[in-house]
Design a protein around this motif. Structure first.
Motif, PDB file in Angstrom:
ATOM      1  N   HIS A  93       0.749  -1.275  -0.066  1.00  0.00           N
ATOM      2  CA  HIS A  93       0.077  -0.184  -0.075  1.00  0.00           C
ATOM      3  C   HIS A  93       0.911   1.112  -0.517  1.00  0.00           C
ATOM      4  CE1 HIS A  93      -3.183  -2.989   1.622  1.00  0.00           C
ATOM      5  NE2 HIS A  93      -3.745  -1.919   0.451  1.00  0.00           N
ATOM      6  N   PHE A  94       1.857   1.748   0.622  1.00  0.00           N
ATOM      7  CA  PHE A  94       2.529   2.179   0.823  1.00  0.00           C
ATOM      8  C   PHE A  94       3.733   2.543  -0.750  1.00  0.00           C
ATOM      9  CE2 PHE A  94       7.038   3.780   1.167  1.00  0.00           C
ATOM     10  CZ  PHE A  94       6.919   5.416   2.037  1.00  0.00           C
ATOM     11  N   LEU A  95       4.102   1.279  -0.548  1.00  0.00           N
ATOM     12  CA  LEU A  95       4.952   1.587  -2.002  1.00  0.00           C
ATOM     13  C   LEU A  95       3.834   2.492  -3.781  1.00  0.00           C
ATOM     14  CD1 LEU A  95       6.789  -1.470  -2.325  1.00  0.00           C
ATOM     15  CD2 LEU A  95       7.559   1.420  -2.588  1.00  0.00           C
ATOM     16  N   ILE A  96       2.187   1.940  -3.858  1.00  0.00           N
ATOM     17  CA  ILE A  96       1.247   2.427  -4.578  1.00  0.00           C
ATOM     18  C   ILE A  96       1.060   3.981  -4.549  1.00  0.00           C
ATOM     19  CG2 ILE A  96      -0.899   1.976  -4.920  1.00  0.00           C
ATOM     20  CD1 ILE A  96      -1.024  -0.775  -4.333  1.00  0.00           C
ATOM     21  N   TYR A  97       1.097   4.352  -2.806  1.00  0.00           N
ATOM     22  CA  TYR A  97       1.286   5.772  -2.831  1.00  0.00           C
ATOM     23  C   TYR A  97       2.189   6.533  -3.790  1.00  0.00           C
ATOM     24  CZ  TYR A  97      -3.149   3.684   0.492  1.00  0.00           C
ATOM     25  OH  TYR A  97      -3.936   3.898   0.966  1.00  0.00           O
ATOM     26  N   ALA A  98       2.711   5.460  -2.703  1.00  0.00           N
ATOM     27  CA  ALA A  98       4.411   6.272  -2.604  1.00  0.00           C
ATOM     28  C   ALA A  98       4.676   6.392  -4.973  1.00  0.00           C
ATOM     29  CB  ALA A  98       5.549   5.406  -2.321  1.00  0.00           C
ATOM     30  N   ILE A  99       4.701   5.484  -5.255  1.00  0.00           N
ATOM     31  CA  ILE A  99       4.460   5.539  -6.498  1.00  0.00           C
ATOM     32  C   ILE A  99       3.454   6.433  -7.496  1.00  0.00           C
ATOM     33  CG2 ILE A  99       4.409   3.982  -8.877  1.00  0.00           C
ATOM     34  CD1 ILE A  99       5.108   1.683  -7.308  1.00  0.00           C
ATOM     35  N   ILE A 100       2.428   6.529  -6.875  1.00  0.00           N
ATOM     36  CA  ILE A 100       1.619   7.511  -7.745  1.00  0.00           C
ATOM     37  C   ILE A 100       1.900   8.938  -7.630  1.00  0.00           C
ATOM     38  CG2 ILE A 100      -1.040   8.704  -7.141  1.00  0.00           C
ATOM     39  CD1 ILE A 100      -1.891   6.427  -6.115  1.00  0.00           C
ATOM     40  N   ILE A 141       9.576   3.420 -15.450  1.00  0.00           N
ATOM     41  CA  ILE A 141       9.672   2.398 -14.586  1.00  0.00           C
ATOM     42  C   ILE A 141       7.980   2.345 -13.485  1.00  0.00           C
ATOM     43  CG2 ILE A 141      10.285   1.710 -12.831  1.00  0.00           C
ATOM     44  CD1 ILE A 141      13.631   2.852 -14.439  1.00  0.00           C
ATOM     45  N   GLY A 142       7.913   3.733 -13.096  1.00  0.00           N
ATOM     46  CA  GLY A 142       6.813   3.609 -12.046  1.00  0.00           C
ATOM     47  C   GLY A 142       5.501   3.385 -12.572  1.00  0.00           C
ATOM     48  N   ALA A 143       5.382   3.176 -14.113  1.00  0.00           N
ATOM     49  CA  ALA A 143       4.050   2.665 -13.949  1.00  0.00           C
ATOM     50  C   ALA A 143       3.965   0.487 -14.308  1.00  0.00           C
ATOM     51  CB  ALA A 143       4.062   3.103 -16.139  1.00  0.00           C
ATOM     52  N   ASN A 144       4.857   0.837 -14.960  1.00  0.00           N
ATOM     53  CA  ASN A 144       5.414  -0.811 -14.905  1.00  0.00           C
ATOM     54  C   ASN A 144       5.491  -1.603 -12.834  1.00  0.00           C
ATOM     55  OD1 ASN A 144       5.599  -1.620 -17.400  1.00  0.00           O
ATOM     56  ND2 ASN A 144       7.262  -0.138 -17.330  1.00  0.00           N
ATOM     57  N   LEU A 145       6.369  -0.825 -12.231  1.00  0.00           N
ATOM     58  CA  LEU A 145       6.031  -0.885 -11.030  1.00  0.00           C
ATOM     59  C   LEU A 145       4.506  -0.834 -10.375  1.00  0.00           C
ATOM     60  CD1 LEU A 145       9.610   0.783  -8.995  1.00  0.00           C
ATOM     61  CD2 LEU A 145       8.929  -1.859  -9.341  1.00  0.00           C
ATOM     62  N   LEU A 146       4.016  -0.464 -11.272  1.00  0.00           N
ATOM     63  CA  LEU A 146       2.648   0.173 -10.281  1.00  0.00           C
ATOM     64  C   LEU A 146       1.920  -0.806 -11.435  1.00  0.00           C
ATOM     65  CD1 LEU A 146       0.420   2.077  -8.645  1.00  0.00           C
ATOM     66  CD2 LEU A 146       0.600   3.271 -10.986  1.00  0.00           C
ATOM     67  N   VAL A 147       1.955  -0.940 -12.149  1.00  0.00           N
ATOM     68  CA  VAL A 147       1.230  -2.747 -12.887  1.00  0.00           C
ATOM     69  C   VAL A 147       1.251  -3.630 -12.074  1.00  0.00           C
ATOM     70  CG1 VAL A 147       1.051  -4.329 -14.354  1.00  0.00           C
ATOM     71  CG2 VAL A 147       0.747  -1.918 -15.323  1.00  0.00           C
ATOM     72  N   LEU A 148       3.045  -4.237 -11.342  1.00  0.00           N
ATOM     73  CA  LEU A 148       2.978  -5.280 -10.979  1.00  0.00           C
ATOM     74  C   LEU A 148       2.603  -5.578  -9.169  1.00  0.00           C
ATOM     75  CD1 LEU A 148       6.451  -5.697 -11.672  1.00  0.00           C
ATOM     76  CD2 LEU A 148       4.544  -7.129 -12.410  1.00  0.00           C
ATOM     77  N   LEU A 149       2.573  -4.044  -9.257  1.00  0.00           N
ATOM     78  CA  LEU A 149       2.067  -3.943  -7.947  1.00  0.00           C
ATOM     79  C   LEU A 149       0.695  -4.208  -7.096  1.00  0.00           C
ATOM     80  CD1 LEU A 149       3.419  -0.790  -6.434  1.00  0.00           C
ATOM     81  CD2 LEU A 149       3.754  -2.928  -5.273  1.00  0.00           C
ATOM     82  N   LEU A 150      -0.052  -3.331  -8.248  1.00  0.00           N
ATOM     83  CA  LEU A 150      -1.722  -4.209  -9.008  1.00  0.00           C
ATOM     84  C   LEU A 150      -2.587  -5.400  -8.724  1.00  0.00           C
ATOM     85  CD1 LEU A 150      -2.767  -0.381 -10.220  1.00  0.00           C
ATOM     86  CD2 LEU A 150      -2.884  -0.776  -8.196  1.00  0.00           C
ATOM     87  N   VAL A 151      -1.167  -6.049  -9.743  1.00  0.00           N
ATOM     88  CA  VAL A 151      -1.615  -7.617  -9.988  1.00  0.00           C
ATOM     89  C   VAL A 151      -1.255  -7.803  -8.676  1.00  0.00           C
ATOM     90  CG1 VAL A 151      -0.386  -9.126 -10.838  1.00  0.00           C
ATOM     91  CG2 VAL A 151      -0.894  -7.018 -12.545  1.00  0.00           C
TER      92      VAL A 151
END
Length: 184
Positions: A93-100, A141-151
């Motif tokens: 959750h923290f990483l999702i917020y940070a990446i946003i 990179i953030g977009a790809n990380l966000l996809v991985l985190l959301l999956v």
């Protein structure tokens, strides 16, 4: 307007969560389509959606952080949840917020440095090649990380729903009239 309880999220948190989830799907779709588009006019059309939606996601996320800090508390962890899963969930959750927040900053950086605003919103001029600007790298990179985190996030929710059967997903959904009556 219900606040969260020890066992479920309140209506504000639930609304922000699901609205943000839908808008992030729109962002990822329009962002990847814009990046893959060779045609400048098509790319600009995707960006005309992408940029305002990104602003809304940023505002919702900032409000969500404020909400947790100043107005509400998160529910307790699911009973019986192993510590490593609780740790992982909190950090995802923290990483999702940070990446946003990083994505918004890098998106603003690309728009400012490239001067693409008039080409996207004013209908004039050609779009620059965003790959020529440093903020493009963390944005991609953030977009790809966000996809991985959301999956991972969705996979974990489905694991809880169908394997553990611990009602985790119901914590992030609105209470129906029946459950309000039963809880009295």
């Amino acid at each position: 307007m219900r606040k969260s309880t020890s066992d479920r999220y309140g209506s504000v948190a639930i609304t922000i969560h699901w609205l943000t989830a839908i808008l992030i799907v729109v962002l990822l779709s329009t962002g990847f389509n814009a990046a893959d588009s060779a045609d400048s006019a098509t790319k600009a059309q995707f960006l005309r959606v992408h940029i305002p939606v990104a602003v809304v996601v940023f505002l919702l996320t900032a409000f969500r952080v404020f909400w947790w800090i100043a107005r509400d508390k998160k529910p307790d962890p699911v009973p019986g949840l192993p510590r490593w899963q609780e740790f992982l969930a909190r950090n995802v959750h923290f990483l999702i917020y940070a990446i946003i927040f990083i994505m918004v900053a890098s998106g603003i950086g690309m728009m400012v440095l490239s001067g693409a605003g008039p080409a996207v919103f004013g209908g004039g001029g050609a779009l620059p090649d965003f790959r020529d600007y440093a903020p493009r790298t963390p944005h991609g990179i953030g977009a790809n990380l966000l996809v991985l985190l959301l999956v991972g996030h969705i996979g974990a929710a489905l694991y809880h729903q169908f394997i553990r059967r611990d009602g985790l997903i119901s914590r992030m959904w609105y209470r129906g009239a029946r459950s309000r009556v039963e809880s009295r």
